[in-house]
Design a protein around this motif. Structure first.
Motif, PDB file in Angstrom:
ATOM      1  N   UNK A 108       2.491 -13.503   9.665  1.00  0.00           N
ATOM      2  CA  UNK A 108       3.448 -12.846   8.773  1.00  0.00           C
ATOM      3  C   UNK A 108       4.079 -11.618   9.417  1.00  0.00           C
ATOM      4  N   UNK A 109       5.105 -11.125   8.763  1.00  0.00           N
ATOM      5  CA  UNK A 109       5.787  -9.903   9.175  1.00  0.00           C
ATOM      6  C   UNK A 109       5.589  -8.854   8.085  1.00  0.00           C
ATOM      7  N   UNK A 110       5.406  -7.611   8.488  1.00  0.00           N
ATOM      8  CA  UNK A 110       5.247  -6.515   7.527  1.00  0.00           C
ATOM      9  C   UNK A 110       6.622  -6.090   7.013  1.00  0.00           C
ATOM     10  N   UNK A 111       6.698  -5.852   5.721  1.00  0.00           N
ATOM     11  CA  UNK A 111       7.947  -5.432   5.088  1.00  0.00           C
ATOM     12  C   UNK A 111       7.696  -4.137   4.332  1.00  0.00           C
ATOM     13  N   UNK A 112       8.545  -3.121   4.550  1.00  0.00           N
ATOM     14  CA  UNK A 112       8.481  -1.877   3.785  1.00  0.00           C
ATOM     15  C   UNK A 112       9.042  -2.130   2.385  1.00  0.00           C
ATOM     16  N   UNK A 113       8.265  -1.848   1.358  1.00  0.00           N
ATOM     17  CA  UNK A 113       8.751  -2.009  -0.012  1.00  0.00           C
ATOM     18  C   UNK A 113       9.875  -1.001  -0.263  1.00  0.00           C
ATOM     19  N   UNK A 114       9.616   0.268   0.021  1.00  0.00           N
ATOM     20  CA  UNK A 114      10.683   1.275   0.050  1.00  0.00           C
ATOM     21  C   UNK A 114      11.048   1.427   1.511  1.00  0.00           C
ATOM     22  N   UNK A 159       0.122   0.884   1.443  1.00  0.00           N
ATOM     23  CA  UNK A 159       0.547   1.044   0.045  1.00  0.00           C
ATOM     24  C   UNK A 159       2.038   0.764  -0.133  1.00  0.00           C
ATOM     25  N   UNK A 160       2.806   0.873   0.939  1.00  0.00           N
ATOM     26  CA  UNK A 160       4.254   0.667   0.872  1.00  0.00           C
ATOM     27  C   UNK A 160       4.661  -0.592   1.635  1.00  0.00           C
ATOM     28  N   UNK A 161       3.763  -1.515   1.769  1.00  0.00           N
ATOM     29  CA  UNK A 161       4.102  -2.709   2.534  1.00  0.00           C
ATOM     30  C   UNK A 161       3.595  -3.976   1.896  1.00  0.00           C
ATOM     31  N   UNK A 162       4.179  -5.060   2.328  1.00  0.00           N
ATOM     32  CA  UNK A 162       3.705  -6.382   1.945  1.00  0.00           C
ATOM     33  C   UNK A 162       3.954  -7.306   3.122  1.00  0.00           C
ATOM     34  N   UNK A 163       3.180  -8.366   3.203  1.00  0.00           N
ATOM     35  CA  UNK A 163       3.361  -9.340   4.271  1.00  0.00           C
ATOM     36  C   UNK A 163       4.217 -10.497   3.767  1.00  0.00           C
ATOM     37  N   UNK A 164       5.186 -10.883   4.581  1.00  0.00           N
ATOM     38  CA  UNK A 164       6.077 -11.993   4.250  1.00  0.00           C
ATOM     39  C   UNK A 164       6.214 -12.891   5.465  1.00  0.00           C
TER      40      UNK A 164
END
Length: 75
Positions: free
Chosen positions: A6-12, A23-28
């Protein structure tokens, strides 16, 4: 998809003051990471779980959705 693929994505987004943290990331997966940026999906993290809000052209009601395929472990 396994986390290492996966790739890390910044929520903000970092450019908007978001931190680089778990806390500001999710894997996609790559496909969905690019789709989030291209189609301007919104993501919120509620109690450690990412919720995805589709753009108007996908869902006029913009009802938040989450991935139920994987359920985070809770302690």
């Amino acid at each position: 998809m396994p986390a290492p693929w996966c790739e890390a994505h910044h929520v903000t987004y970092w450019s908007q003051g978001g931190t680089t943290s778990t806390e500001n990331g999710t894997l996609l997966c790559s496909h969905h990471h690019h789709l989030v940026h291209k189609e301007q999906w919104k993501i919120s993290v509620i109690r450690g779980v990412p919720w995805f809000v589709p753009p108007l052209h996908v869902d006029p009601g913009q009802i938040p959705q989450r991935n139920h395929h994987r359920t985070p472990l809770r302690t």
